[in-house]
Design an enzyme around this catalytic site. Structure first.
Site, PDB file in Angstrom:
ATOM      1  N   LYS A 204       0.836  -1.214   0.000  1.00 24.62           N
ATOM      2  CA  LYS A 204       0.000   0.000   0.000  1.00 24.62           C
ATOM      3  C   LYS A 204       0.872   1.267   0.000  1.00 24.62           C
ATOM      4  O   LYS A 204       0.655   2.217  -0.762  1.00 24.62           O
ATOM      5  CB  LYS A 204      -0.917  -0.005   1.224  1.00 24.62           C
ATOM      6  CG  LYS A 204      -1.486   1.341   1.625  1.00 24.62           C
ATOM      7  CD  LYS A 204      -2.553   1.825   0.668  1.00 24.62           C
ATOM      8  CE  LYS A 204      -2.900   3.277   0.902  1.00 24.62           C
ATOM      9  NZ  LYS A 204      -3.963   3.759   0.051  1.00 24.62           N
ATOM     10  N   CYS A 258      -2.326  11.147   1.114  1.00 21.44           N
ATOM     11  CA  CYS A 258      -1.766   9.838   0.748  1.00 21.44           C
ATOM     12  C   CYS A 258      -0.345   9.994   0.224  1.00 21.44           C
ATOM     13  O   CYS A 258       0.613   9.632   0.890  1.00 21.44           O
ATOM     14  CB  CYS A 258      -2.660   9.190  -0.299  1.00 21.44           C
ATOM     15  SG  CYS A 258      -4.376   9.157   0.219  1.00 21.44           S
TER      16      CYS A 258
HETATM   17  N1  SAJ Z   1      -0.139  14.919  -8.781  1.00 19.48           N
HETATM   18  C1  SAJ Z   1       0.843  15.494  -9.563  1.00 19.48           C
HETATM   19  N2  SAJ Z   1       1.199  14.880 -10.729  1.00 19.48           N
HETATM   20  C2  SAJ Z   1       0.604  13.723 -11.134  1.00 19.48           C
HETATM   21  C3  SAJ Z   1      -0.401  13.146 -10.339  1.00 19.48           C
HETATM   22  C4  SAJ Z   1      -0.755  13.760  -9.149  1.00 19.48           C
HETATM   23  O1  SAJ Z   1       1.420  16.540  -9.237  1.00 19.48           O
HETATM   24  O2  SAJ Z   1       0.988  13.231 -12.211  1.00 19.48           O
HETATM   25  C5  SAJ Z   1      -0.514  15.537  -7.505  1.00 19.48           C
HETATM   26  C6  SAJ Z   1      -1.987  15.892  -7.415  1.00 19.48           C
HETATM   27  O3  SAJ Z   1      -2.237  17.169  -7.943  1.00 19.48           O
HETATM   28  C7  SAJ Z   1      -2.206  15.823  -5.918  1.00 19.48           C
HETATM   29  C8  SAJ Z   1      -1.301  14.675  -5.472  1.00 19.48           C
HETATM   30  O4  SAJ Z   1      -0.335  14.544  -6.501  1.00 19.48           O
HETATM   31  O5  SAJ Z   1      -1.776  17.011  -5.286  1.00 19.48           O
HETATM   32  C9  SAJ Z   1      -1.994  13.347  -5.230  1.00 19.48           C
HETATM   33  O6  SAJ Z   1      -3.023  13.129  -6.146  1.00 19.48           O
HETATM   34  P1  SAJ Z   1      -3.483  11.730  -6.745  1.00 19.48           P
HETATM   35  O7  SAJ Z   1      -4.702  11.989  -7.523  1.00 19.48           O
HETATM   36  O8  SAJ Z   1      -2.374  11.076  -7.482  1.00 19.48           O
HETATM   37  O9  SAJ Z   1      -3.697  10.785  -5.502  1.00 19.48           O
HETATM   38  P2  SAJ Z   1      -4.633  10.812  -4.204  1.00 19.48           P
HETATM   39  O10 SAJ Z   1      -3.765  11.213  -3.053  1.00 19.48           O
HETATM   40  O11 SAJ Z   1      -5.891  11.560  -4.401  1.00 19.48           O
HETATM   41  O12 SAJ Z   1      -5.001   9.246  -4.099  1.00 19.48           O
HETATM   42  C10 SAJ Z   1      -3.947   8.307  -4.018  1.00 19.48           C
HETATM   43  C11 SAJ Z   1      -4.206   7.173  -4.982  1.00 19.48           C
HETATM   44  N3  SAJ Z   1      -3.006   6.372  -5.123  1.00 19.48           N
HETATM   45  C12 SAJ Z   1      -2.488   6.039  -6.321  1.00 19.48           C
HETATM   46  O13 SAJ Z   1      -2.966   6.406  -7.364  1.00 19.48           O
HETATM   47  C13 SAJ Z   1      -1.270   5.165  -6.270  1.00 19.48           C
HETATM   48  C14 SAJ Z   1      -5.332   6.308  -4.500  1.00 19.48           C
HETATM   49  O14 SAJ Z   1      -5.477   5.151  -5.294  1.00 19.48           O
HETATM   50  C15 SAJ Z   1      -5.083   5.894  -3.043  1.00 19.48           C
HETATM   51  O15 SAJ Z   1      -6.165   5.162  -2.545  1.00 19.48           O
HETATM   52  C16 SAJ Z   1      -4.943   7.120  -2.207  1.00 19.48           C
HETATM   53  O16 SAJ Z   1      -3.834   7.862  -2.706  1.00 19.48           O
HETATM   54  C17 SAJ Z   1      -4.715   6.681  -0.779  1.00 19.48           C
HETATM   55  O17 SAJ Z   1      -5.661   6.724   0.036  1.00 19.48           O
HETATM   56  O18 SAJ Z   1      -3.652   6.191  -0.467  1.00 19.48           O
END
Ligand code: SAJ
Length: 421
Positions: A204, A258
């Protein structure tokens, strides 16, 4: 089956409601009285598509109620927060998880299953939770079944992902994994992968760390390309045409509860073996400062005074501001003490007035990728003093990408052409 879900937050509440709408008797337990009262009235405190409707359906079916105390049940699912400790490597604070587990011990019976859904540091189910249950006189794996079954859902798409994502079921013994799998099979259509609790915990954490590291690479690329006079966003697009390359999207930083939190749980459990993860965190944390510097330079060039920040949530189409890099940028801009700052965010009621936010503004600084921003058109720029845009999420439609449009790829390379007002 009677299921108690402890912690009715972003994950616990949708999970509880999901079980309830699959004909299970569910009691949601939370320490916050207001949350409990509101939920029993059918009102949710969380913005998530489909959640209100699903909650009301569960209540109407008589399958869900919220309360502050635990009682006897068949299964207990712990879904409480695990913040970072304020120590050198920001280790995992297990206090809420331990409190939740302690609270169920007086009502535990033979045959019960206890599931930890909260994201926790590696080996803690085995080394910390199992002894709590054993000390109460139960043989774990025989009397009571214990598993770590992390959630993997994406906020904004929780209900679909709860049902269709594969789920890792990490039992402290094989029997524990089987019992955990039986519970999630009540609604999961994805694969239920049985493994050990410790492997489940680390997997995870690594899923989010993988993304954090990849985003750091993209952010490092953006800075490097800028110095070399190359559009880094164009480079990401080109590199990703390769069938085995997937550079993530650069941005103003990484927020949420996360990606910005989980890597520390691994780092703290083994600082010497995690230099890459540590560096990735530092790079992503440096992005608000990078945005500040570029914004200051842009404001100098346009001789601007007023900045309108568009979006303060950690990502688009959510009201979640936890660990939001946008707030960090805002704080840094405030500390400059020389700009007039306003905010517009359709998901935050206090910042819903577009006209007031953009009136006489010199710059729209986009920090969250709300869909509404991707639909902006010329007419919405009418109140601005000068319609300059710095789109750190690269979300605007092409028609607005005029000479006064900047994103992280071109901010260094594009020459600003000042419009005569
Ligand atoms: N972000 C970037 N560049 C990217 C992708 C995201 O800068 O290419 C930033 C986003 O703007 C945001 C942060 O990263 O600030 C996180 O966003 P996210 O949409 O990637 O993830 P979370 O935190 O909303 O959800 C994640 C997910 N994990 C993965 O995709 C591996 C989700 O599946 C998990 O369940 C969740 O974390 C968790 O609870 O752990």
């Amino acid at each position: 089956m009677k299921i108690i879900v402890l912690g009715l937050g972003y994950i616990g509440l949708p999970t509880a409601v999901m079980f309830a709408n699959h004909n299970q008797e569910v009691i949601g337990v939370d320490i916050n009285k207001t949350v409990v009262d509101d939920l029993n009235q059918g009102c949710t405190h969380i913005e998530e598509p489909g959640l209100s409707e699903a909650l009301r359906l569960a209540i109407n079916k008589n399958n869900f109620r919220a309360q502050m105390e635990v009682e006897e049940a068949d299964a207990f699912i712990v879904s409480v927060p695990t913040p970072n400790n304020n120590d050198v490597f920001k280790s995992c604070n297990m206090d809420y998880v331990q409190q939740a587990v302690r609270s169920i011990i007086p009502v535990l019976r033979q045959g019960n299953t206890v599931i930890i859904e909260s994201t926790i540091s590696p080996c803690s189910t085995e080394n910390m939770i199992k002894p709590l249950i054993e000390n109460a006189g139960f043989a774990v794996g025989k009397d009571v079944f214990l598993a770590h079954c992390p959630e993997r859902v994406l906020p904004g798409n929780i209900f679909y992902e709860l049902e269709y994502n594969n789920r890792i079921i990490g039992g402290v013994s094989e029997a524990c994994s089987h019992h955990g799998a039986k519970i999630y099979s009540l609604f999961t259509k994805g694969e239920l992968v049985e493994t050990s609790a410790s492997a489940a915990e680390l997997s995870k954490l690594m899923e989010n760390t993988y993304r954090d590291v990849n985003i750091a690479l993209a952010n490092e690329l953006i800075k490097t390309a800028g110095v070399l006079g190359i559009d880094g966003l164009e480079v990401v697009k080109l590199a990703n045409k390769h069938p085995r390359v997937n550079i993530h999207t650069p941005g103003p930083g990484v927020g949420g509860h996360c990606l910005a939190v989980d890597p520390y749980f691994i780092i703290a459990s083994s600082p010497d073996t995690t230099p890459l993860m540590q560096r990735a965190r530092e790079i992503n944390k440096s992005m608000p400062d990078f945005v500040l510097k570029e914004t200051k330079e842009l404001m100098r060039q346009i001789d601007g005074k007023k900045i309108t920040v568009l979006g303060i949530t950690y990502k688009g189409d959510t009201d979640d501001i936890r660990e939001s890099p946008a707030l960090e940028v805002l704080k840094l801009l405030e500390a400059e003490n020389r700009y007039q700052l306003t905010i517009y965010d359709p998901y935050i009621p206090a910042y819903n007035d577009w006209k007031e936010a953009t009136l006489d503004s010199d710059l729209l600084l986009i920090l969250s990728d709300h869909q509404e921003f991707s639909l902006l058109d010329e007419t919405r720029l009418e109140y601005m003093k000068q319609a300059v845009i710095f789109d750190t999420k690269n979300i605007l439609v092409d028609s607005l990408k005029t000479s006064n449009y900047f994103n992280l790829g071109n901010i260094r390379t594009k020459r600003y052409r000042k419009e005569k007002s």
